[in-house]
Design a protein around this motif. Structure first.
Motif, PDB file in Angstrom:
ATOM      1  N   LEU A 291      64.458  30.938  42.927  1.00  6.71           N
ATOM      2  CA  LEU A 291      64.773  30.304  44.212  1.00  6.71           C
ATOM      3  C   LEU A 291      63.941  30.839  45.302  1.00  6.71           C
ATOM      4  N   THR A 292      63.352  29.740  45.781  1.00 10.70           N
ATOM      5  CA  THR A 292      62.266  29.697  47.197  1.00 10.70           C
ATOM      6  C   THR A 292      62.850  28.885  48.472  1.00 10.70           C
ATOM      7  N   SER A 293      62.388  29.507  49.639  1.00 18.33           N
ATOM      8  CA  SER A 293      62.769  28.708  50.673  1.00 18.33           C
ATOM      9  C   SER A 293      62.318  27.200  50.604  1.00 18.33           C
ATOM     10  N   ARG A 294      61.523  26.934  49.659  1.00 14.69           N
ATOM     11  CA  ARG A 294      61.130  25.539  49.376  1.00 14.69           C
ATOM     12  C   ARG A 294      61.782  24.905  48.264  1.00 14.69           C
ATOM     13  N   GLY A 295      62.814  25.516  47.592  1.00 18.79           N
ATOM     14  CA  GLY A 295      63.731  24.929  46.572  1.00 18.79           C
ATOM     15  C   GLY A 295      63.598  25.688  45.315  1.00 18.79           C
ATOM     16  N   ARG A 296      63.726  25.234  44.329  1.00 18.19           N
ATOM     17  CA  ARG A 296      63.645  25.936  42.949  1.00 18.19           C
ATOM     18  C   ARG A 296      62.394  25.923  42.269  1.00 18.19           C
ATOM     19  N   MET A 297      61.893  26.897  41.587  1.00 20.99           N
ATOM     20  CA  MET A 297      60.747  26.865  41.165  1.00 20.99           C
ATOM     21  C   MET A 297      60.815  27.528  39.668  1.00 20.99           C
ATOM     22  N   ILE A 298      60.258  26.668  38.621  1.00 16.61           N
ATOM     23  CA  ILE A 298      60.211  27.127  37.397  1.00 16.61           C
ATOM     24  C   ILE A 298      59.076  27.823  36.979  1.00 16.61           C
ATOM     25  N   ILE A 299      58.930  29.147  37.238  1.00 15.71           N
ATOM     26  CA  ILE A 299      57.905  30.048  37.183  1.00 15.71           C
ATOM     27  C   ILE A 299      56.956  30.100  35.923  1.00 15.71           C
ATOM     28  N   ARG A 300      57.868  29.825  34.921  1.00 19.16           N
ATOM     29  CA  ARG A 300      57.355  29.773  33.305  1.00 19.16           C
ATOM     30  C   ARG A 300      56.448  28.429  33.432  1.00 19.16           C
TER      31      ARG A 300
ATOM     32  N   ALA B  94      53.430  25.926  33.129  1.00 18.33           N
ATOM     33  CA  ALA B  94      51.957  26.480  33.275  1.00 18.33           C
ATOM     34  C   ALA B  94      51.167  26.122  34.691  1.00 18.33           C
ATOM     35  N   LEU B  95      51.974  25.241  35.539  1.00 20.04           N
ATOM     36  CA  LEU B  95      51.434  25.091  37.009  1.00 20.04           C
ATOM     37  C   LEU B  95      50.960  26.590  37.409  1.00 20.04           C
ATOM     38  N   TYR B  96      51.665  27.432  37.084  1.00 16.65           N
ATOM     39  CA  TYR B  96      51.659  28.876  37.859  1.00 16.65           C
ATOM     40  C   TYR B  96      50.838  29.930  37.037  1.00 16.65           C
ATOM     41  N   ALA B  97      50.047  29.416  36.275  1.00 17.29           N
ATOM     42  CA  ALA B  97      49.092  30.198  35.238  1.00 17.29           C
ATOM     43  C   ALA B  97      48.365  30.977  35.836  1.00 17.29           C
ATOM     44  N   ARG B  98      47.643  30.297  36.881  1.00 19.26           N
ATOM     45  CA  ARG B  98      46.582  30.987  37.811  1.00 19.26           C
ATOM     46  C   ARG B  98      46.914  31.226  39.200  1.00 19.26           C
ATOM     47  N   ASP B  99      48.254  31.118  39.502  1.00 19.49           N
ATOM     48  CA  ASP B  99      48.525  31.024  41.026  1.00 19.49           C
ATOM     49  C   ASP B  99      48.805  32.621  41.260  1.00 19.49           C
ATOM     50  N   GLN B 100      47.713  33.155  42.159  1.00 19.82           N
ATOM     51  CA  GLN B 100      47.793  34.411  42.557  1.00 19.82           C
ATOM     52  C   GLN B 100      48.625  34.722  43.810  1.00 19.82           C
ATOM     53  N   SER B 101      49.529  33.560  44.242  1.00 24.23           N
ATOM     54  CA  SER B 101      50.650  34.174  45.334  1.00 24.23           C
ATOM     55  C   SER B 101      51.680  34.623  44.971  1.00 24.23           C
ATOM     56  N   PRO B 102      52.436  35.011  45.954  1.00 22.75           N
ATOM     57  CA  PRO B 102      53.856  35.658  45.531  1.00 22.75           C
ATOM     58  C   PRO B 102      54.749  34.506  45.260  1.00 22.75           C
ATOM     59  N   ILE B 103      55.971  34.853  44.513  1.00 23.91           N
ATOM     60  CA  ILE B 103      57.058  33.780  44.292  1.00 23.91           C
ATOM     61  C   ILE B 103      57.258  32.891  45.545  1.00 23.91           C
ATOM     62  N   ASP B 104      57.517  33.985  46.713  1.00 28.08           N
ATOM     63  CA  ASP B 104      57.906  33.371  47.914  1.00 28.08           C
ATOM     64  C   ASP B 104      57.217  33.990  49.124  1.00 28.08           C
ATOM     65  N   PRO B 105      56.163  33.506  49.660  1.00 34.63           N
ATOM     66  CA  PRO B 105      55.420  34.254  50.815  1.00 34.63           C
ATOM     67  C   PRO B 105      56.563  34.745  51.981  1.00 34.63           C
TER      68      PRO B 105
ATOM     69  N   ARG C 267      54.909  34.899  35.605  1.00 37.92           N
ATOM     70  CA  ARG C 267      55.057  33.840  34.643  1.00 37.92           C
ATOM     71  C   ARG C 267      54.641  34.647  33.343  1.00 37.92           C
ATOM     72  N   HIS C 268      53.405  35.232  33.324  1.00 38.97           N
ATOM     73  CA  HIS C 268      53.093  35.818  31.829  1.00 38.97           C
ATOM     74  C   HIS C 268      54.075  36.818  31.414  1.00 38.97           C
ATOM     75  N   LEU C 269      54.617  37.541  32.280  1.00 40.03           N
ATOM     76  CA  LEU C 269      55.805  38.534  31.659  1.00 40.03           C
ATOM     77  C   LEU C 269      56.879  37.831  31.061  1.00 40.03           C
ATOM     78  N   ILE C 270      57.368  36.456  31.701  1.00 38.18           N
ATOM     79  CA  ILE C 270      58.266  35.639  31.137  1.00 38.18           C
ATOM     80  C   ILE C 270      58.009  34.995  29.895  1.00 38.18           C
ATOM     81  N   LYS C 271      56.797  34.454  29.977  1.00 41.63           N
ATOM     82  CA  LYS C 271      56.345  33.923  28.566  1.00 41.63           C
ATOM     83  C   LYS C 271      56.319  34.738  27.503  1.00 41.63           C
ATOM     84  N   ALA C 272      55.995  36.400  27.911  1.00 41.52           N
ATOM     85  CA  ALA C 272      55.856  37.247  26.800  1.00 41.52           C
ATOM     86  C   ALA C 272      57.071  38.036  26.468  1.00 41.52           C
ATOM     87  N   LYS C 273      58.074  37.438  27.105  1.00 43.35           N
ATOM     88  CA  LYS C 273      59.387  37.954  26.889  1.00 43.35           C
ATOM     89  C   LYS C 273      59.356  39.383  27.355  1.00 43.35           C
TER      90      LYS C 273
END
Ligand SMILES: C=CCOC(=O)Nc1nc2cc3[nH]c(NC)nc3cc2c(=O)[nH]1
Ligand SMILES: [Zn+2]
Length: 372
Positions: free
Chosen positions: A282-291, A293-304, A320-326
């Motif tokens: 959950l972020t202040s801009r709505g829900r984010m599906i962090i798994r 691929a959009l976020y694979a190279r995103d070096q920002s925090p979940i919610d600034p 995202r890496h941790l979630i994908k790697a379970k």
């Protein structure tokens, strides 16, 4: 002398919202409050110290689940749920009845109680008002819930009316069976489906029993948001101003804000922990599906805008890496963030009530979060 005391600190001038504080034998918590759900005596992935660090004021556990496993006697021998899970702040136990009807191979409801199959080993189980209270007396939570029927949605008027009247008879049996009213506050649960007349009937019948607090049940069971809000608008005004109101199983950020606006003081929902485990945050801009691929190279925090441990120390790419790697740390971080997000949301709601600007806060929040 009741086990809890509700202090009404301020009524919002713009809405039916209230700022309050509930004093319990294990300390107080501020309201409107979100209660993290710890179904099996743990908020999945979070230690008690971590829950304190995100300012969780009260947590919830399930009577049904703890009865099935490990059993209330083991917990009683440990000195009760607070000692068993090493949480020295307020605890509320609800039935997990919602799960019984959705998890267990639910069998039948009779005047005496409910027979069903355990979701763990399929063995036959029976819960009644008396046994549900006895279990909660052994668990020792500060707030316990009456044994009720959470009516499925939709339901016929006649069925709901019969069920409401039985829930009231069960409520009387719960009061009679309750052994520790001076240390455990028993809340009645208002039912009535989506029928205003039956919501009023259920409320009036339970008001006569003078509970220290009232829950509103039978909602967030699949009905449209508008119907839920309508049932709140017809039920909440009938409840005493000087006692807490608890909307069971709610909810998502919009439901929390809209529920507070309609005078609800306490909420619980598995949403933040459950969606966290499948990689949605959950972020202040709505829900984010962090798994994604959009976020694979995103070096920002979940919610600034978030002050939580996950947002201060890790990036979307890493989580995202941790979630994908379970990896276990992955769901710990998404859970940590989602809980802090909702606890911060309720802190902002309390601030807005203090400053009589809850409607403005609601409009701003909904615009950013992406609601209409
Ligand atoms: C020991 C017995 C204590 O009984 C209960 O806890 N009863 C009860 N739990 C509910 C849980 C709900 N979750 C949702 N949505 C996710 N809606 C809910 C509605 C109810 C309800 O009407 N009743
Ligand atoms: Zn965060």
């Amino acid at each position: 002398m009741s086990a809890i005391r509700y202090e009404l600190i301020k009524k919002c001038k713009q809405t039916g919202a209230r700022l309050g504080r509930v004093y319990t034998p294990h300390g107080y918590f501020d309201t409107p409050a979100f209660m993290p759900v710890g179904t099996q005596a743990t908020v999945k992935g979070m230690s008690p110290d971590e829950l304190k660090s995100i300012e969780a004021g009260i947590i919830l556990s399930n009577t049904y689940h703890l009865h099935i496993r490990p059993g209330e006697d083991i917990i009683k021998e440990a000195g009760g749920l607070h000692k068993f899970m090493n949480w020295d702040r307020p605890i509320l136990t609800d039935s997990g009845g919602f799960q019984v009807f959705s998890l267990g191979d639910f069998r039948k409801i009779e005047e005496e109680g409910v027979t069903f199959k355990s979701h763990v080993d399929g063995s036959k189980k029976f819960l009644s008002p008396e046994s549900a209270i006895k279990i909660q007396n052994k668990l020792g939570a500060d707030i316990i819930m009456a044994f009720d029927e959470c009516i499925p949605y939709p339901a016929e008027f006649h069925y709901v009316k019969k069920s409401v009247e039985r829930t009231t008879r069960w409520a009387k049996r719960c009061i009679k069976a309750h052994e520790n009213p001076e240390t455990q506050a028993l809340f009645g649960i208002v039912q009535g489906g989506m029928y205003k007349e039956l919501r009023r009937q259920s409320a009036y019948e339970l008001l006569e029993l003078d509970f220290p607090g009232y829950a509103i049940g039978g909602l967030s069971v699949g009905e449209p948001a508008e119907e839920m809000y309508e049932m709140l608008e017809c039920t909440v005004p009938l409840l005493p101003e000087d006692k807490p109101r608890y909307l069971m199983g709610v909810g998502s950020p919009d439901y929390l804000v809209e529920g507070a606006i309609r005078g609800i003081d306490m909420f619980d929902c598995v949403l933040p922990t459950r969606i966290g485990r499948n990689g949605t945050v959950l972020t202040s801009r709505g829900r984010m599906i962090i798994r994604d691929a959009l976020y694979a190279r995103d070096q920002s925090p979940i919610d600034p805008d978030c002050d939580c441990y996950a947002c201060k120390n890790f990036t979307r790419s890493y989580i995202r890496h941790l979630i994908k790697a379970k990896e276990v740390l992955g769901i710990r971080l998404t859970t940590w963030h989602n809980l802090r997000f909702l606890l911060n949301l309720m802190k902002n709601v309390r601030e807005a009530i203090k400053e009589d600007r809850l409607l403005d806060f609601r409009n701003e929040f909904f615009k950013n979060f992406g609601y209409n």
